[in-house]
Motif scaffolding. Structure first.
Motif, PDB file in Angstrom:
ATOM      1  N   LYS A  57       0.833  -1.205   0.000  1.00  0.00           N
ATOM      2  CA  LYS A  57       0.000   0.000   0.000  1.00  0.00           C
ATOM      3  C   LYS A  57       0.866   1.252   0.000  1.00  0.00           C
ATOM      4  CE  LYS A  57      -3.717  -2.399   2.345  1.00  0.00           C
ATOM      5  NZ  LYS A  57      -4.363  -2.648   3.614  1.00  0.00           N
ATOM      6  N   GLU A  58       1.964   1.237   0.764  1.00  0.00           N
ATOM      7  CA  GLU A  58       2.862   2.384   0.802  1.00  0.00           C
ATOM      8  C   GLU A  58       3.537   2.594  -0.549  1.00  0.00           C
ATOM      9  OE1 GLU A  58       5.531   1.638   4.019  1.00  0.00           O
ATOM     10  OE2 GLU A  58       3.946   1.806   5.523  1.00  0.00           O
ATOM     11  N   GLN A  59       3.860   1.522  -1.236  1.00  0.00           N
ATOM     12  CA  GLN A  59       4.464   1.653  -2.557  1.00  0.00           C
ATOM     13  C   GLN A  59       3.477   2.268  -3.539  1.00  0.00           C
ATOM     14  OE1 GLN A  59       5.793  -2.314  -3.398  1.00  0.00           O
ATOM     15  NE2 GLN A  59       7.849  -1.917  -2.626  1.00  0.00           N
ATOM     16  N   LYS A  60       2.202   1.905  -3.412  1.00  0.00           N
ATOM     17  CA  LYS A  60       1.194   2.513  -4.277  1.00  0.00           C
ATOM     18  C   LYS A  60       1.155   4.021  -4.055  1.00  0.00           C
ATOM     19  CE  LYS A  60      -2.301  -0.909  -5.348  1.00  0.00           C
ATOM     20  NZ  LYS A  60      -3.691  -1.310  -5.134  1.00  0.00           N
ATOM     21  N   VAL A  61       1.218   4.429  -2.784  1.00  0.00           N
ATOM     22  CA  VAL A  61       1.212   5.857  -2.464  1.00  0.00           C
ATOM     23  C   VAL A  61       2.497   6.506  -2.959  1.00  0.00           C
ATOM     24  CG1 VAL A  61       1.249   7.513  -0.565  1.00  0.00           C
ATOM     25  CG2 VAL A  61      -0.356   5.603  -0.524  1.00  0.00           C
ATOM     26  N   TYR A  62       3.620   5.829  -2.775  1.00  0.00           N
ATOM     27  CA  TYR A  62       4.920   6.389  -3.170  1.00  0.00           C
ATOM     28  C   TYR A  62       4.976   6.646  -4.671  1.00  0.00           C
ATOM     29  CZ  TYR A  62       9.976   6.955  -3.599  1.00  0.00           C
ATOM     30  OH  TYR A  62      11.224   7.449  -3.860  1.00  0.00           O
ATOM     31  N   ASP A  64       2.346   7.174  -6.652  1.00  0.00           N
ATOM     32  CA  ASP A  64       1.160   7.885  -7.135  1.00  0.00           C
ATOM     33  C   ASP A  64       1.593   9.254  -7.653  1.00  0.00           C
ATOM     34  OD1 ASP A  64      -1.388   8.744  -7.683  1.00  0.00           O
ATOM     35  OD2 ASP A  64      -1.891   9.171  -5.586  1.00  0.00           O
ATOM     36  N   ILE A  65       1.509   9.452  -8.962  1.00  0.00           N
ATOM     37  CA  ILE A  65       2.044  10.662  -9.592  1.00  0.00           C
ATOM     38  C   ILE A  65       1.291  11.911  -9.139  1.00  0.00           C
ATOM     39  CG2 ILE A  65       0.661  10.460 -11.688  1.00  0.00           C
ATOM     40  CD1 ILE A  65       4.278  11.697 -11.446  1.00  0.00           C
ATOM     41  N   LYS A  66      -0.009  11.810  -8.879  1.00  0.00           N
ATOM     42  CA  LYS A  66      -0.759  12.978  -8.427  1.00  0.00           C
ATOM     43  C   LYS A  66      -0.284  13.447  -7.062  1.00  0.00           C
ATOM     44  CE  LYS A  66      -4.874  11.939 -11.092  1.00  0.00           C
ATOM     45  NZ  LYS A  66      -6.269  11.557 -11.074  1.00  0.00           N
ATOM     46  N   LYS A  67      -0.021  12.501  -6.177  1.00  0.00           N
ATOM     47  CA  LYS A  67       0.471  12.842  -4.839  1.00  0.00           C
ATOM     48  C   LYS A  67       1.873  13.452  -4.934  1.00  0.00           C
ATOM     49  CE  LYS A  67       0.929  10.950  -0.208  1.00  0.00           C
ATOM     50  NZ  LYS A  67       0.434  12.167   0.400  1.00  0.00           N
ATOM     51  N   VAL A  68       2.701  12.909  -5.793  1.00  0.00           N
ATOM     52  CA  VAL A  68       4.063  13.419  -5.960  1.00  0.00           C
ATOM     53  C   VAL A  68       4.030  14.844  -6.509  1.00  0.00           C
ATOM     54  CG1 VAL A  68       6.220  13.084  -7.217  1.00  0.00           C
ATOM     55  CG2 VAL A  68       5.036  11.128  -6.257  1.00  0.00           C
ATOM     56  N   GLU A  69       3.184  15.082  -7.500  1.00  0.00           N
ATOM     57  CA  GLU A  69       3.074  16.426  -8.060  1.00  0.00           C
ATOM     58  C   GLU A  69       2.573  17.413  -7.010  1.00  0.00           C
ATOM     59  OE1 GLU A  69       0.593  16.001 -11.489  1.00  0.00           O
ATOM     60  OE2 GLU A  69       2.274  15.373 -12.762  1.00  0.00           O
ATOM     61  N   ALA A 102       7.069   9.031 -11.148  1.00  0.00           N
ATOM     62  CA  ALA A 102       6.957   9.427  -9.747  1.00  0.00           C
ATOM     63  C   ALA A 102       8.292   9.357  -9.021  1.00  0.00           C
ATOM     64  CB  ALA A 102       5.926   8.554  -9.037  1.00  0.00           C
ATOM     65  N   HIS A 103       9.068   8.333  -9.298  1.00  0.00           N
ATOM     66  CA  HIS A 103      10.355   8.178  -8.602  1.00  0.00           C
ATOM     67  C   HIS A 103      11.292   9.337  -8.931  1.00  0.00           C
ATOM     68  CE1 HIS A 103      13.572   6.125  -6.561  1.00  0.00           C
ATOM     69  NE2 HIS A 103      14.321   6.226  -7.641  1.00  0.00           N
ATOM     70  N   SER A 104      11.403   9.706 -10.199  1.00  0.00           N
ATOM     71  CA  SER A 104      12.256  10.825 -10.602  1.00  0.00           C
ATOM     72  C   SER A 104      11.768  12.126  -9.992  1.00  0.00           C
ATOM     73  CB  SER A 104      12.280  11.003 -12.109  1.00  0.00           C
ATOM     74  OG  SER A 104      12.481   9.811 -12.755  1.00  0.00           O
ATOM     75  N   MET A 105      10.439  12.299  -9.979  1.00  0.00           N
ATOM     76  CA  MET A 105       9.882  13.521  -9.396  1.00  0.00           C
ATOM     77  C   MET A 105      10.206  13.612  -7.912  1.00  0.00           C
ATOM     78  SD  MET A 105       8.027  15.601 -11.398  1.00  0.00           S
ATOM     79  CE  MET A 105       6.780  16.291 -10.335  1.00  0.00           C
ATOM     80  N   ARG A 106      10.137  12.496  -7.201  1.00  0.00           N
ATOM     81  CA  ARG A 106      10.470  12.510  -5.768  1.00  0.00           C
ATOM     82  C   ARG A 106      11.941  12.849  -5.562  1.00  0.00           C
ATOM     83  NH1 ARG A 106       6.772  11.325  -2.154  1.00  0.00           N
ATOM     84  NH2 ARG A 106       5.042  10.023  -2.748  1.00  0.00           N
TER      85      ARG A 106
END
Length: 131
Positions: A57-62, A64-69, A102-106
């Motif tokens: 579940k945490e990986q799904k959140v991690y 999640d491109i909308k959350k990252v943006e 998402a990973h690059s954005m983080r």
């Protein structure tokens, strides 16, 4: 290699046979998944347990491109750099990363935040005297 000539009835029977074989293969695969899940294998290969786990579940959140943006925009807003958002995203793309990754954005968010923190320390900028 030549094709075997068949009439419509033979093709229909062959199609039905192939469909039944496919269904049987799917049932066998599902049975294997259930068998793996029933046995205590230390949780390593228990697919149901993996899907129910907090880490999944945490990986799904991690990722999640909308959350990252949203986090990226929050960081830029906090540092009063929201007007430069497109510049940061263009630079990220020029590095060969997608803005939908998402990973690059983080990673990019963390790097920019650390740079701003270093800038504040180097020039002794406090929270009350933001630039």
């Amino acid at each position: 290699m030549s094709l075997i000539p068949m009439n419509a009835e033979q093709l229909r029977r062959q199609g039905i046979k192939n469909a039944q074989m496919r269904e049987e293969q799917e049932k066998q695969f599902q049975h294997k998944v259930e068998q793996m899940s029933k046995h205590n294998v230390g949780g390593l290969y228990d697919i149901r347990a993996i899907k129910k786990s907090n880490q999944f579940k945490e990986q799904k959140v991690y990722f999640d491109i909308k959350k990252v943006e949203a986090e990226f925009e929050d960081m830029l807003t906090y540092n009063r750099l929201i007007t430069k958002k497109q510049n940061f995203l263009d630079h990220l793309k020029s590095l060969g990363h997608s803005s939908t990754d998402a990973h690059s954005m983080r990673l990019w968010t963390r790097i920019v935040d650390e740079m701003i923190g270093d800038f504040r320390l180097a020039y002794d900028i406090t929270e009350s005297r933001k630039f």
